[in-house]
Design an enzyme around this catalytic site. Structure first.
Site, PDB file in Angstrom:
ATOM      1  N   ASN A   9     -20.815 -72.446 -59.278  1.00  0.00           N
ATOM      2  CA  ASN A   9     -20.340 -73.704 -58.700  1.00  0.00           C
ATOM      3  C   ASN A   9     -18.873 -73.523 -58.328  1.00  0.00           C
ATOM      4  O   ASN A   9     -18.002 -73.531 -59.197  1.00  0.00           O
ATOM      5  CB  ASN A   9     -20.512 -74.842 -59.709  1.00  0.00           C
ATOM      6  CG  ASN A   9     -19.957 -76.161 -59.198  1.00  0.00           C
ATOM      7  OD1 ASN A   9     -19.719 -76.334 -58.008  1.00  0.00           O
ATOM      8  ND2 ASN A   9     -19.746 -77.099 -60.099  1.00  0.00           N
ATOM      9  N   TRP A  10     -18.619 -73.360 -57.041  1.00  0.00           N
ATOM     10  CA  TRP A  10     -17.259 -73.085 -56.594  1.00  0.00           C
ATOM     11  C   TRP A  10     -16.348 -74.306 -56.640  1.00  0.00           C
ATOM     12  O   TRP A  10     -15.130 -74.181 -56.502  1.00  0.00           O
ATOM     13  CB  TRP A  10     -17.284 -72.545 -55.161  1.00  0.00           C
ATOM     14  CG  TRP A  10     -17.726 -71.118 -55.069  1.00  0.00           C
ATOM     15  CD1 TRP A  10     -18.086 -70.304 -56.100  1.00  0.00           C
ATOM     16  CD2 TRP A  10     -17.848 -70.351 -53.869  1.00  0.00           C
ATOM     17  NE1 TRP A  10     -18.435 -69.067 -55.619  1.00  0.00           N
ATOM     18  CE2 TRP A  10     -18.298 -69.068 -54.252  1.00  0.00           C
ATOM     19  CE3 TRP A  10     -17.648 -70.613 -52.521  1.00  0.00           C
ATOM     20  CZ2 TRP A  10     -18.533 -68.054 -53.322  1.00  0.00           C
ATOM     21  CZ3 TRP A  10     -17.880 -69.616 -51.590  1.00  0.00           C
ATOM     22  CH2 TRP A  10     -18.320 -68.343 -51.997  1.00  0.00           C
ATOM     23  N   LYS A  11     -16.922 -75.486 -56.745  1.00  0.00           N
ATOM     24  CA  LYS A  11     -16.142 -76.729 -56.726  1.00  0.00           C
ATOM     25  C   LYS A  11     -15.278 -76.764 -55.450  1.00  0.00           C
ATOM     26  O   LYS A  11     -15.756 -76.382 -54.384  1.00  0.00           O
ATOM     27  CB  LYS A  11     -15.330 -76.873 -58.009  1.00  0.00           C
ATOM     28  CG  LYS A  11     -16.230 -76.765 -59.261  1.00  0.00           C
ATOM     29  CD  LYS A  11     -15.529 -77.120 -60.538  1.00  0.00           C
ATOM     30  CE  LYS A  11     -16.492 -76.974 -61.710  1.00  0.00           C
ATOM     31  NZ  LYS A  11     -15.880 -77.401 -62.981  1.00  0.00           N
ATOM     32  N   HIS A  92     -23.264 -83.811 -61.602  1.00  0.00           N
ATOM     33  CA  HIS A  92     -22.230 -83.080 -62.325  1.00  0.00           C
ATOM     34  C   HIS A  92     -21.256 -84.073 -62.955  1.00  0.00           C
ATOM     35  O   HIS A  92     -20.976 -85.134 -62.399  1.00  0.00           O
ATOM     36  CB  HIS A  92     -21.487 -82.140 -61.377  1.00  0.00           C
ATOM     37  CG  HIS A  92     -20.626 -81.140 -62.074  1.00  0.00           C
ATOM     38  ND1 HIS A  92     -19.375 -81.461 -62.563  1.00  0.00           N
ATOM     39  CD2 HIS A  92     -20.831 -79.827 -62.384  1.00  0.00           C
ATOM     40  CE1 HIS A  92     -18.840 -80.382 -63.129  1.00  0.00           C
ATOM     41  NE2 HIS A  92     -19.702 -79.388 -63.039  1.00  0.00           N
ATOM     42  N   GLU A  94     -18.161 -84.176 -63.146  1.00  0.00           N
ATOM     43  CA  GLU A  94     -17.011 -84.533 -62.311  1.00  0.00           C
ATOM     44  C   GLU A  94     -17.397 -85.575 -61.263  1.00  0.00           C
ATOM     45  O   GLU A  94     -16.583 -86.426 -60.891  1.00  0.00           O
ATOM     46  CB  GLU A  94     -16.432 -83.273 -61.665  1.00  0.00           C
ATOM     47  CG  GLU A  94     -15.751 -82.373 -62.689  1.00  0.00           C
ATOM     48  CD  GLU A  94     -15.607 -80.928 -62.263  1.00  0.00           C
ATOM     49  OE1 GLU A  94     -15.107 -80.139 -63.081  1.00  0.00           O
ATOM     50  OE2 GLU A  94     -15.996 -80.581 -61.126  1.00  0.00           O
ATOM     51  N   GLU A 164     -24.083 -79.251 -69.751  1.00  0.00           N
ATOM     52  CA  GLU A 164     -22.658 -78.955 -69.656  1.00  0.00           C
ATOM     53  C   GLU A 164     -21.872 -79.944 -70.510  1.00  0.00           C
ATOM     54  O   GLU A 164     -21.598 -81.071 -70.069  1.00  0.00           O
ATOM     55  CB  GLU A 164     -22.186 -79.067 -68.198  1.00  0.00           C
ATOM     56  CG  GLU A 164     -22.740 -77.997 -67.287  1.00  0.00           C
ATOM     57  CD  GLU A 164     -21.915 -77.886 -66.015  1.00  0.00           C
ATOM     58  OE1 GLU A 164     -21.506 -76.773 -65.689  1.00  0.00           O
ATOM     59  OE2 GLU A 164     -21.650 -78.910 -65.377  1.00  0.00           O
ATOM     60  N   GLY A 170     -14.019 -76.077 -67.914  1.00  0.00           N
ATOM     61  CA  GLY A 170     -12.679 -75.737 -67.455  1.00  0.00           C
ATOM     62  C   GLY A 170     -11.603 -75.828 -68.510  1.00  0.00           C
ATOM     63  O   GLY A 170     -10.415 -75.767 -68.195  1.00  0.00           O
ATOM     64  N   SER A 210     -17.291 -73.142 -69.329  1.00  0.00           N
ATOM     65  CA  SER A 210     -16.466 -71.960 -69.645  1.00  0.00           C
ATOM     66  C   SER A 210     -17.325 -70.733 -69.949  1.00  0.00           C
ATOM     67  O   SER A 210     -17.056 -69.991 -70.893  1.00  0.00           O
ATOM     68  CB  SER A 210     -15.515 -72.274 -70.807  1.00  0.00           C
ATOM     69  OG  SER A 210     -14.619 -73.307 -70.462  1.00  0.00           O
ATOM     70  N   GLY A 231     -18.518 -71.974 -63.431  1.00  0.00           N
ATOM     71  CA  GLY A 231     -17.421 -72.419 -62.584  1.00  0.00           C
ATOM     72  C   GLY A 231     -16.481 -71.280 -62.231  1.00  0.00           C
ATOM     73  O   GLY A 231     -16.750 -70.478 -61.337  1.00  0.00           O
ATOM     74  N   GLY A 232     -15.362 -71.177 -62.953  1.00  0.00           N
ATOM     75  CA  GLY A 232     -14.308 -70.228 -62.612  1.00  0.00           C
ATOM     76  C   GLY A 232     -14.746 -68.787 -62.479  1.00  0.00           C
ATOM     77  O   GLY A 232     -14.293 -68.060 -61.589  1.00  0.00           O
TER      78      GLY A 232
END
Length: 249
Positions: A9-11, A92, A94, A164, A170, A210, A231-232
């Site tokens: 997930n590049w956001k 999600h 967010e 999640e 994050g 994470s 994510g990251g």
């Protein structure tokens, strides 16, 4: 036997040139694993330019539940389908936190995704306050039940559910593999009650929060974790490839 699904997930990251370079690099280096599905969920502006990749499936990070209409700034499932998108992240944390997504809109989006041939990645998870107050189990149960309301057994079995914990997204914090597995096991039990044991055996449940190359192996070794929503660590080719490599073992 359930497949392993590794989804990035590049956001809100990368430029179009960076996105194209990433997909070209991945396509050159990735030996597509037999029992692992690889998905990249990129920002809307990049999706049509990335649909040429044949070793990675394409996912969107959100969509509206209507097919068209006066919804400025939104993207419909029909639009996604027509540019080769196969998956879509729904609910999600967010989106729920910053854009007022509710269990009701999440349910509508799941129905819309299936209607238009998209496979949803449904996100559920608890806040730090809920976790510390011992409310995780009840919160997750309600999120899963409300999200899957009205879906057929076949549709539920095709839904990917990503657990999640919001407090681990994050932040560098990660639920222990045992903690994550207990919640994934809970999700599977909820699915067995709203659908069937057969459906709960088939459904793919990911962990997200994470996830990195140095902890994904321990997470995937658990009985009820079938993959990761990342994510990251999905933003760099080498770390993403390492996640895929471990997932394919």
């Amino acid at each position: 036997m359930r497949k392993t699904v590794i989804a990035g997930n590049w956001k809100m990251h990368k430029t179009l040139d960076e996105a194209k370079a990433f997909m070209t690099n991945i396509n050159e280096k990735l030996e597509k694993p037999t029992h692992t599905d690889v998905i990249v969920c990129a920002p809307f502006p990049f999706l049509s330019s990335m649909s040429h990749a044949d070793k990675v499936s394409l996912g969107a990070q959100n969509m509206h539940y209507e097919t068209s209409g006066a919804f400025t700034g939104e993207v419909s499932p029909v639009m996604l389908q027509h540019i080769g998108v196969q998956y879509v992240i729904i609910g999600h944390s967010e989106r729920r936190m910053y854009f007022n997504e509710t269990d009701d809109t999440v349910n509508k989006k799941l129905h819309a995704a299936f209607k238009h041939g998209l496979r949803p990645i449904l996100c559920v998870g608890e806040s730090l306050e809920q976790y510390e107050n011992g409310e995780t189990e009840e919160h997750i149960k309600q999120q899963v039940k409300k999200a899957l309301r009205g879906l057929s057994d076949k549709q539920i079995s095709k839904t990917i559910i990503a657990y999640e914990p919001i407090w681990a997204i994050g932040t560098g914090k990660t639920a222990t593999s045992e903690q994550a597995n207990e919640v994934c096991k809970l999700i599977r039990s909820v699915v067995s009650r709203v659908s069937s044991i057969e459906t709960s055996d088939d459904i793919i449940i990911q962990y997200g929060g994470s996830v990195k190359p140095d902890n994904i192996g321990e997470l995937l070794a658990q009985s009820d974790i079938d993959g990761a929503l990342v994510g990251g660590a999905s933003l760099e080719v080498d770390s993403f490839l390492e996640l895929i490599r471990v997932g394919a073992q």
